[in-house]
Design a protein around this motif. Structure first.
Motif, PDB file in Angstrom:
ATOM      1  N   ALA A 107     -35.615 -13.323 -21.972  1.00  0.00           N
ATOM      2  CA  ALA A 107     -35.642 -13.756 -20.801  1.00  0.00           C
ATOM      3  C   ALA A 107     -35.668 -14.697 -20.192  1.00  0.00           C
ATOM      4  O   ALA A 107     -37.661 -15.404 -20.204  1.00  0.00           O
ATOM      5  N   VAL A 108     -35.437 -16.093 -20.191  1.00  0.00           N
ATOM      6  CA  VAL A 108     -35.569 -16.730 -19.337  1.00  0.00           C
ATOM      7  C   VAL A 108     -35.011 -18.089 -18.288  1.00  0.00           C
ATOM      8  O   VAL A 108     -33.905 -17.652 -18.215  1.00  0.00           O
ATOM      9  N   PHE A 109     -36.508 -17.830 -17.202  1.00  0.00           N
ATOM     10  CA  PHE A 109     -35.315 -18.640 -15.717  1.00  0.00           C
ATOM     11  C   PHE A 109     -36.654 -19.669 -15.266  1.00  0.00           C
ATOM     12  O   PHE A 109     -37.885 -19.800 -15.630  1.00  0.00           O
ATOM     13  N   ARG A 165     -38.782 -15.342  -7.212  1.00  0.00           N
ATOM     14  CA  ARG A 165     -39.185 -15.538  -8.600  1.00  0.00           C
ATOM     15  C   ARG A 165     -40.222 -14.105  -8.930  1.00  0.00           C
ATOM     16  O   ARG A 165     -40.102 -13.796  -9.787  1.00  0.00           O
ATOM     17  N   TYR A 166     -40.108 -13.948  -8.058  1.00  0.00           N
ATOM     18  CA  TYR A 166     -41.313 -12.487  -7.986  1.00  0.00           C
ATOM     19  C   TYR A 166     -40.313 -11.287  -7.722  1.00  0.00           C
ATOM     20  O   TYR A 166     -40.693 -10.419  -8.421  1.00  0.00           O
ATOM     21  N   GLN A 167     -39.192 -12.043  -7.357  1.00  0.00           N
ATOM     22  CA  GLN A 167     -38.168 -10.553  -7.434  1.00  0.00           C
ATOM     23  C   GLN A 167     -37.709 -10.318  -8.731  1.00  0.00           C
ATOM     24  O   GLN A 167     -37.634  -8.766  -9.724  1.00  0.00           O
ATOM     25  N   LEU A 168     -37.788 -11.430  -9.874  1.00  0.00           N
ATOM     26  CA  LEU A 168     -37.304 -11.299 -10.834  1.00  0.00           C
ATOM     27  C   LEU A 168     -38.295 -11.199 -11.899  1.00  0.00           C
ATOM     28  O   LEU A 168     -38.475  -9.921 -12.775  1.00  0.00           O
ATOM     29  N   ARG A 169     -39.726 -11.572 -11.745  1.00  0.00           N
ATOM     30  CA  ARG A 169     -40.935 -10.513 -11.894  1.00  0.00           C
ATOM     31  C   ARG A 169     -40.722  -9.529 -12.194  1.00  0.00           C
ATOM     32  O   ARG A 169     -41.167  -8.658 -13.165  1.00  0.00           O
ATOM     33  N   THR A 170     -40.470  -8.997 -10.593  1.00  0.00           N
ATOM     34  CA  THR A 170     -40.322  -6.971 -10.708  1.00  0.00           C
ATOM     35  C   THR A 170     -40.061  -6.575 -11.275  1.00  0.00           C
ATOM     36  O   THR A 170     -39.946  -5.468 -11.749  1.00  0.00           O
ATOM     37  N   ARG A 171     -38.440  -7.021 -11.193  1.00  0.00           N
ATOM     38  CA  ARG A 171     -37.581  -6.279 -11.975  1.00  0.00           C
ATOM     39  C   ARG A 171     -37.549  -5.974 -13.596  1.00  0.00           C
ATOM     40  O   ARG A 171     -37.912  -5.648 -14.352  1.00  0.00           O
ATOM     41  N   LEU A 172     -37.784  -7.502 -14.124  1.00  0.00           N
ATOM     42  CA  LEU A 172     -37.915  -8.020 -15.013  1.00  0.00           C
ATOM     43  C   LEU A 172     -39.246  -6.337 -16.237  1.00  0.00           C
ATOM     44  O   LEU A 172     -38.729  -5.938 -17.291  1.00  0.00           O
ATOM     45  N   THR A 173     -40.367  -6.471 -15.469  1.00  0.00           N
ATOM     46  CA  THR A 173     -41.081  -5.711 -15.767  1.00  0.00           C
ATOM     47  C   THR A 173     -40.946  -4.054 -15.946  1.00  0.00           C
ATOM     48  O   THR A 173     -41.010  -3.705 -16.216  1.00  0.00           O
ATOM     49  N   TRP A 174     -40.018  -3.773 -14.553  1.00  0.00           N
ATOM     50  CA  TRP A 174     -39.390  -2.604 -14.527  1.00  0.00           C
ATOM     51  C   TRP A 174     -38.358  -2.216 -15.661  1.00  0.00           C
ATOM     52  O   TRP A 174     -38.390  -1.715 -16.094  1.00  0.00           O
ATOM     53  N   LEU A 175     -37.889  -2.985 -16.085  1.00  0.00           N
ATOM     54  CA  LEU A 175     -36.590  -2.898 -17.070  1.00  0.00           C
ATOM     55  C   LEU A 175     -37.875  -2.935 -18.575  1.00  0.00           C
ATOM     56  O   LEU A 175     -36.969  -2.374 -19.562  1.00  0.00           O
ATOM     57  N   LEU A 223     -27.871  -7.782  -8.710  1.00  0.00           N
ATOM     58  CA  LEU A 223     -29.371  -7.849  -8.316  1.00  0.00           C
ATOM     59  C   LEU A 223     -28.859  -9.766  -7.793  1.00  0.00           C
ATOM     60  O   LEU A 223     -29.338  -9.340  -6.981  1.00  0.00           O
ATOM     61  N   GLY A 224     -27.831 -10.261  -8.360  1.00  0.00           N
ATOM     62  CA  GLY A 224     -27.111 -11.192  -7.220  1.00  0.00           C
ATOM     63  C   GLY A 224     -28.285 -11.848  -8.153  1.00  0.00           C
ATOM     64  O   GLY A 224     -28.931 -12.993  -7.715  1.00  0.00           O
ATOM     65  N   LEU A 225     -29.427 -12.371  -9.193  1.00  0.00           N
ATOM     66  CA  LEU A 225     -30.505 -12.941  -9.431  1.00  0.00           C
ATOM     67  C   LEU A 225     -29.851 -13.766 -11.423  1.00  0.00           C
ATOM     68  O   LEU A 225     -30.465 -14.733 -12.026  1.00  0.00           O
ATOM     69  N   SER A 226     -28.520 -13.780 -11.424  1.00  0.00           N
ATOM     70  CA  SER A 226     -27.899 -13.765 -12.682  1.00  0.00           C
ATOM     71  C   SER A 226     -27.253 -15.457 -13.094  1.00  0.00           C
ATOM     72  O   SER A 226     -27.908 -16.210 -13.879  1.00  0.00           O
ATOM     73  N   LEU A 255     -30.813  -5.375 -23.985  1.00  0.00           N
ATOM     74  CA  LEU A 255     -30.136  -6.830 -23.134  1.00  0.00           C
ATOM     75  C   LEU A 255     -28.673  -6.311 -22.840  1.00  0.00           C
ATOM     76  O   LEU A 255     -28.806  -6.570 -20.668  1.00  0.00           O
ATOM     77  N   GLU A 256     -27.837  -5.138 -22.704  1.00  0.00           N
ATOM     78  CA  GLU A 256     -27.010  -4.461 -21.613  1.00  0.00           C
ATOM     79  C   GLU A 256     -27.668  -4.197 -19.797  1.00  0.00           C
ATOM     80  O   GLU A 256     -27.123  -4.558 -19.155  1.00  0.00           O
ATOM     81  N   ASP A 257     -29.059  -3.745 -20.461  1.00  0.00           N
ATOM     82  CA  ASP A 257     -29.417  -3.015 -19.248  1.00  0.00           C
ATOM     83  C   ASP A 257     -29.900  -4.226 -18.827  1.00  0.00           C
ATOM     84  O   ASP A 257     -30.112  -4.404 -17.196  1.00  0.00           O
ATOM     85  N   ALA A 258     -29.865  -5.308 -18.917  1.00  0.00           N
ATOM     86  CA  ALA A 258     -31.293  -6.270 -18.519  1.00  0.00           C
ATOM     87  C   ALA A 258     -30.078  -7.016 -17.670  1.00  0.00           C
ATOM     88  O   ALA A 258     -29.680  -8.071 -16.532  1.00  0.00           O
ATOM     89  N   ARG A 259     -28.593  -7.660 -18.321  1.00  0.00           N
ATOM     90  CA  ARG A 259     -27.388  -8.046 -18.097  1.00  0.00           C
ATOM     91  C   ARG A 259     -27.297  -7.641 -16.639  1.00  0.00           C
ATOM     92  O   ARG A 259     -26.697  -7.847 -15.879  1.00  0.00           O
ATOM     93  N   ASN A 260     -26.827  -6.544 -16.680  1.00  0.00           N
ATOM     94  CA  ASN A 260     -26.315  -5.803 -15.326  1.00  0.00           C
ATOM     95  C   ASN A 260     -27.146  -5.462 -14.764  1.00  0.00           C
ATOM     96  O   ASN A 260     -26.662  -5.922 -13.054  1.00  0.00           O
ATOM     97  N   THR A 261     -28.213  -5.573 -15.018  1.00  0.00           N
ATOM     98  CA  THR A 261     -29.385  -5.304 -13.528  1.00  0.00           C
ATOM     99  C   THR A 261     -29.399  -6.921 -12.809  1.00  0.00           C
ATOM    100  O   THR A 261     -28.715  -6.320 -11.198  1.00  0.00           O
ATOM    101  N   LEU A 262     -29.184  -7.647 -13.585  1.00  0.00           N
ATOM    102  CA  LEU A 262     -29.481  -9.161 -13.434  1.00  0.00           C
ATOM    103  C   LEU A 262     -28.363  -9.516 -12.282  1.00  0.00           C
ATOM    104  O   LEU A 262     -28.503 -10.393 -11.508  1.00  0.00           O
ATOM    105  N   GLU A 263     -27.510  -9.641 -12.432  1.00  0.00           N
ATOM    106  CA  GLU A 263     -26.057  -9.007 -12.510  1.00  0.00           C
ATOM    107  C   GLU A 263     -25.698  -8.522 -10.999  1.00  0.00           C
ATOM    108  O   GLU A 263     -25.336  -9.139  -9.997  1.00  0.00           O
TER     109      GLU A 263
END
Length: 275
Positions: free
Chosen positions: A102-104, A114-124, A151-154, A141-149
């Motif tokens: 994941a690159v953001f 940015r904080y939300q992304l870091r927190t969610r990626l760590t949790w994943l 949460l509106g972070l995709s 991959l699929e869990d990350a894709r579904n979660t980011l979508e």
């Protein structure tokens, strides 16, 4: 109840996820209070926790002859994803399966994302390899894709599948990308608490459903955080004495011993006993 795994709201989430969700998704507040009393949570604490879960959009009030609460449709996908992580493969990933990267890049004006992304990626279960670059086993991959979508972070993230080619020793690098001591401390705490319980229950010819429920819900509540903190890295990249193996064995043993009699107990309390 200072540990987050034993907070009333965490225990209620487990009761809904493990039982109520499979019994129609609704439970009366009176029956929930009875069940939570068996976990040493009193009525006022239950009502306070329910209020918080309602404000977070997890529960919705609904009357079915009695006042009760139903899981919000918005969280069904979250609970389904949790099932895959918690009860899915307990085995480490295969190195040959590769990685998801994941690159953001988030503008300074939107640094809350940015904080939300870091927190969610760590949790994943992602490890941080460099600024804005995160890595996890390919099976996430699929869990990350579904979660980011969800949460509106995709819009802020690019996901890649990748293989490691060069130049460092991957085992050494991985140990700096994930906090192994912190993960091992969580597993040690789980095993220290529940291995003696597993040993005791395994010697019983039959397990009382009420006793099963009292043991299963706190155990599952503590365990369900771990498959997120630990991404299930390939075994060859882990420390030789990686204590997740024993913790997983204890979890699987207790799940097999306690899940079914616990469900029978919930059915009895809620009047939804199977025919």
């Amino acid at each position: 109840m200072s540990d987050s795994s034993t907070r009333p709201s965490s225990l209620i989430n487990t009761v809904y996820g493990a039982f109520v969700r499979h019994l129609g998704g609704w439970i009366s507040i009176a029956d929930l209070i009875v069940l939570m009393a068996e976990l040493d949570v009193d009525g006022p604490a239950v009502r306070s926790a329910i209020s918080r879960l309602k404000k977070r959009g997890i529960l919705e009030p609904e009357r079915q002859g009695a006042t009760g609460y139903r899981l919000s449709p918005a969280v069904h996908a979250i609970f389904d994803e949790g099932d895959r992580r918690i009860f899915g493969s307990l085995e480490p990933a295969n190195l040959s399966d590769g990685w998801v990267m994941a690159v953001f890049s988030v503008p300074e004006s939107e640094r809350a994302h940015r904080y939300q992304l870091r927190t969610r990626l760590t949790w994943l279960g992602f490890g941080n390899t460099a600024a804005g670059v995160w890595l996890a086993p390919g099976r996430l991959l699929e869990d990350a894709r579904n979660t980011l979508e969800r949460l509106g972070l995709s819009d802020y993230v690019h996901l890649f599948t990748a293989d490691y080619a060069a130049f460092s020793d991957l085992r050494t690098a991985v140990s700096s990308w994930w906090d192994f001591p912190a993960i091992e401390a969580q597993y040690e705490a789980f095993t220290g608490t529940y291995a003696p319980i597993a040993a005791r229950l395994a010697e019983q010819s039959a397990i009382d459903p009420t006793e099963a429920f009292r043991a299963y819900v706190p155990m599952l509540t503590q365990w369900r955080r771990l498959p997120y903190l630990d991404p299930g890295l390939p075994a060859e990249l882990l420390p030789g004495d990686w204590n997740a193996v024993e913790a997983r064995r204890v979890f699987q043993q207790l799940h097999e011993l306690l899940a079914e009699p616990s469900l029978r107990h919930v059915r009895k309390v809620t009047g939804s006993e199977a025919p």
